[in-house]
Motif scaffolding. Structure first.
Motif, short mmCIF file in Angstrom:
data_model
loop_
_atom_site.label_atom_id
_atom_site.label_comp_id
_atom_site.label_asym_id
_atom_site.label_seq_id
_atom_site.Cartn_x
_atom_site.Cartn_y
_atom_site.Cartn_z
N THR A 1 -27.54 -50.55 -65.23
CA THR A 1 -27.20 -49.48 -66.16
C THR A 1 -28.34 -49.21 -67.14
O THR A 1 -28.71 -48.06 -67.40
N ALA A 2 -28.92 -50.28 -67.69
CA ALA A 2 -29.99 -50.11 -68.67
C ALA A 2 -31.24 -49.52 -68.04
O ALA A 2 -31.88 -48.63 -68.60
N VAL A 3 -31.61 -50.02 -66.86
CA VAL A 3 -32.82 -49.51 -66.19
C VAL A 3 -32.62 -48.05 -65.79
O VAL A 3 -33.50 -47.21 -65.97
N ARG A 4 -31.46 -47.74 -65.25
CA ARG A 4 -31.18 -46.35 -64.87
C ARG A 4 -31.26 -45.41 -66.06
O ARG A 4 -31.78 -44.30 -65.97
N GLY A 5 -30.73 -45.87 -67.19
CA GLY A 5 -30.75 -45.02 -68.38
C GLY A 5 -32.17 -44.66 -68.79
O GLY A 5 -32.46 -43.52 -69.12
N ARG A 6 -33.05 -45.65 -68.77
CA ARG A 6 -34.44 -45.37 -69.12
C ARG A 6 -35.13 -44.53 -68.06
O ARG A 6 -35.96 -43.67 -68.37
N MET A 7 -34.78 -44.74 -66.78
CA MET A 7 -35.35 -43.94 -65.70
C MET A 7 -35.00 -42.47 -65.88
O MET A 7 -35.83 -41.59 -65.65
N ARG A 8 -33.79 -42.20 -66.28
CA ARG A 8 -33.40 -40.80 -66.49
C ARG A 8 -34.26 -40.16 -67.57
O ARG A 8 -34.69 -39.01 -67.44
N GLU A 9 -34.56 -40.91 -68.63
CA GLU A 9 -35.36 -40.37 -69.73
C GLU A 9 -36.81 -40.14 -69.33
O GLU A 9 -37.46 -39.25 -69.87
N THR A 10 -37.31 -40.95 -68.40
CA THR A 10 -38.72 -40.83 -68.00
C THR A 10 -38.90 -39.95 -66.76
O THR A 10 -40.03 -39.71 -66.33
N GLY A 11 -37.78 -39.49 -66.17
CA GLY A 11 -37.87 -38.62 -65.01
C GLY A 11 -37.99 -39.34 -63.68
O GLY A 11 -38.25 -38.72 -62.65
N HIS A 12 -37.78 -40.66 -63.66
CA HIS A 12 -37.83 -41.41 -62.41
C HIS A 12 -36.50 -41.34 -61.67
O HIS A 12 -35.44 -41.33 -62.30
N THR A 13 -36.56 -41.31 -60.36
CA THR A 13 -35.34 -41.28 -59.55
C THR A 13 -35.26 -42.47 -58.59
O THR A 13 -34.24 -42.65 -57.94
N ARG A 14 -36.33 -43.26 -58.50
CA ARG A 14 -36.34 -44.42 -57.60
C ARG A 14 -36.76 -45.67 -58.39
O ARG A 14 -37.70 -45.64 -59.17
N PHE A 15 -36.01 -46.76 -58.12
CA PHE A 15 -36.31 -48.01 -58.82
C PHE A 15 -37.73 -48.49 -58.51
O PHE A 15 -38.43 -48.98 -59.40
N ASP A 16 -38.15 -48.38 -57.25
CA ASP A 16 -39.46 -48.90 -56.89
C ASP A 16 -40.59 -48.10 -57.55
O ASP A 16 -41.62 -48.66 -57.93
N ASP A 17 -40.39 -46.79 -57.71
CA ASP A 17 -41.41 -45.99 -58.39
C ASP A 17 -41.53 -46.39 -59.86
O ASP A 17 -42.64 -46.50 -60.41
N TYR A 18 -40.40 -46.59 -60.49
CA TYR A 18 -40.40 -46.98 -61.90
C TYR A 18 -41.01 -48.38 -62.07
O TYR A 18 -41.80 -48.63 -62.98
N TYR A 19 -40.65 -49.27 -61.17
CA TYR A 19 -41.18 -50.63 -61.20
C TYR A 19 -42.71 -50.60 -61.09
O TYR A 19 -43.41 -51.30 -61.84
N ARG A 20 -43.21 -49.79 -60.17
CA ARG A 20 -44.66 -49.69 -59.99
C ARG A 20 -45.34 -49.13 -61.23
O ARG A 20 -46.39 -49.62 -61.65
N ASP A 21 -44.72 -48.11 -61.84
CA ASP A 21 -45.33 -47.50 -63.02
C ASP A 21 -45.36 -48.45 -64.21
O ASP A 21 -46.23 -48.35 -65.09
N LEU A 22 -44.41 -49.39 -64.25
CA LEU A 22 -44.40 -50.37 -65.33
C LEU A 22 -45.62 -51.29 -65.28
O LEU A 22 -45.99 -51.90 -66.29
N HIS A 23 -46.24 -51.39 -64.12
CA HIS A 23 -47.38 -52.28 -63.96
C HIS A 23 -48.72 -51.57 -64.15
O HIS A 23 -49.77 -52.20 -64.06
N LYS A 24 -48.67 -50.28 -64.42
CA LYS A 24 -49.90 -49.55 -64.69
C LYS A 24 -50.33 -49.78 -66.14
O LYS A 24 -49.50 -49.83 -67.04
N MET A 25 -51.60 -49.94 -66.35
CA MET A 25 -52.12 -50.19 -67.69
C MET A 25 -52.99 -49.02 -68.15
O MET A 25 -53.74 -48.48 -67.35
N PRO A 26 -52.86 -48.66 -69.44
CA PRO A 26 -52.04 -49.30 -70.48
C PRO A 26 -50.66 -48.70 -70.64
O PRO A 26 -49.82 -49.23 -71.36
N GLU A 27 -50.41 -47.55 -69.98
CA GLU A 27 -49.14 -46.86 -70.23
C GLU A 27 -47.93 -47.68 -69.82
O GLU A 27 -46.85 -47.58 -70.41
#
Length: 290
Positions: A47-73
Motif C-alpha cells: 500500500t505504501a509503495v503503491r501510494g508513492r508510485m502513483r505520485e511519481t507516475g510509476h506503474t510497475r514495481f520493478d521500474d520504481y525499484y530501479r529508479d530508486l537506485h539511480k544517483m543522486p535522484e
C-alpha cells in the motif's frame, strides 16, 4: 517506528506484488533501515509503495525499484519513500513508569554522586519530538528541584525521517495532544497558542537538538559517553539478532553510571557484561557498570 497503513483503494488496478517482488522490497528496506517486514505485513508495504508510485507516475514495481537506485535522484526519492513506510505514532509521556524511574531514582543518584556537571541524553527514534521534549521536561523539572545541584543537560533527538524531525524542530503540536502532558509540566513548558495548537517554550527547545540518524549506523555514532539513552518502541521492528547487535553498541556509548531505558517487553533475556538490570517492576532499564 512502524509500517504504514494507508487507504489507497484507487490503486487496486495496479499490478499485484508477487512473493519474489515482495522479498526484494523487504530485503531493500531491511538492508537500508534495519526494519523487518514479515510476510503478514506485505499488504502494508504494498500500500505504501503503491501510494508513492502513483505520485511519481510509476506503474510497475520493478521500474520504481530501479529508479530508486539511480544517483543522486534515487537517494532523494528513497528518503521520501522511507517516510511513507513508517508511521510516526508517538505521544508525550508515553510510558510514565520509565520517566518516573529517571526522575525519582536515577537522577537523585546522579546528583548525589556530586561528580556530574552536565548530562547528555539521547532520544533514539524520536519521531516528531514528543519523546525528546518529554525527556527534557523531566530532566529540567527534577534537576532544578535538587538542592545545590548545578547540572546542565542537553537532549539529542534522532530519527531516520526528515519530515518527522522538521516537526520536532518546529515544536508546534495540535491541541489534541495537550492532555498527554501533566498539568504541572504544561504550566512550565507549554505555550497555548490558539484553539488548535500549542508550542514548547523556547527555553526548553534550546535544550533539544534534532538530527537525522539511521540506527543501523550506531556503531559509528558520533555520540560518545552518554549519561542516558532512551530507546523505546524502536527495537521491535528489527530482527532478533540485529537487536542484540544494536544493544551491544548502545551499551558501549554509555558512561559509567549511565542508564539505557528500553520499552517494557521489547527485549527478552538480554544481558551484557557491562550492564546491570535496574530492579523495577514496570520499566526496563540497565545501568552501565562503573
Amino acid at each position: 517506528m512502524a509500517l504504514a497503513i494507508g487507504n489507497w483503494s484507487a490503486l487496486n488496478a495496479m499490478p499485484g506484488m508477487d512473493e519474489a517482488e515482495f522479498a526484494r522490497w523487504a530485503e531493500l528496506l531491511e538492508r537500508r533501515t534495519g526494519v523487518v517486514v514479515p510476510p503478514a505485513r506485505k499488504p502494508f508495504l504494498v500500500t505504501a509503495v503503491r501510494g508513492r508510485m502513483r505520485e511519481t507516475g510509476h506503474t510497475r514495481f520493478d521500474d520504481y525499484y530501479r529508479d530508486l537506485h539511480k544517483m543522486p535522484e534515487g537517494a532523494i526519492e528513497w528518503t521520501t519513500l522511507v517516510d511513507r513506510l513508517t508511521v510516526h505514532e508517538t505521544h508525550f509521556f508515553r510510558h510514565q513508569p520509565s520517566f518516573d524511574l529517571i526522575a525519582n531514582e536515577w537522577l537523585p543518584r546522579v546528583a548525589q554522586s556530586g561528580s556530574q556537571t552536565a548530562l547528555h541524553a539521547w532520544s533514539v527514534g524520536c519521531s516528531t519530538g514528543e519523546e525528546a521534549f518529554t525527556l527534557a521536561m523531566v530532566l529540567d523539572k527534577h534537576v532544578s528541584a535538587i538542592r545545590d545541584a548545578r547540572i546542565y543537560f542537553g537532549v539529542t533527538a534522532t530519527d531516520v525521517s526528515h519530515p518527522a524531525l522538521a516537526v520536532g524542530r518546529g515544536a508546534l503540536y495540535p491541541r489534541s495532544k495537550l492532555n498527554e502532558i501533566p498539568a504541572e509540566y504544561r504550566e512550565r513548558y507549554v505555550d497555548e497558542l490558539d484553539a488548535d495548537s500549542f508550542s514548547i517554550r523556547e527555553s526548553l527547545r534550546k535544550r533539544v537538538g534534532f538530527a537525522q540518524f539511521n540506527l543501523l549506523d550506531v556503531a559509528r555514532a558520533p555520540l560518545k559517553r552518554l549519561d542516558l539513552i532512551f530507546c523505546q518502541n524502536v527495537l521491535i521492528y528489527f530482527a532478533r539478532d540485529r537487536r542484540r547487535e544494536l544493544l551491544d553498541s548502545l551499551a558501549g556509548l554509555l558512561k559509567p553510571g549511565g542508564m539505557l531505558v528500553l520499552g517494557a517487553g521489547e527485549v527478552i533475556s538480554f544481558a551484557h557484561p557491562q550492564l546491570s538490570r535496574v530492579p523495577h517492576r514496570q520499566a526496563l532499564a540497565f545501568l552501565r557498570n562503573r
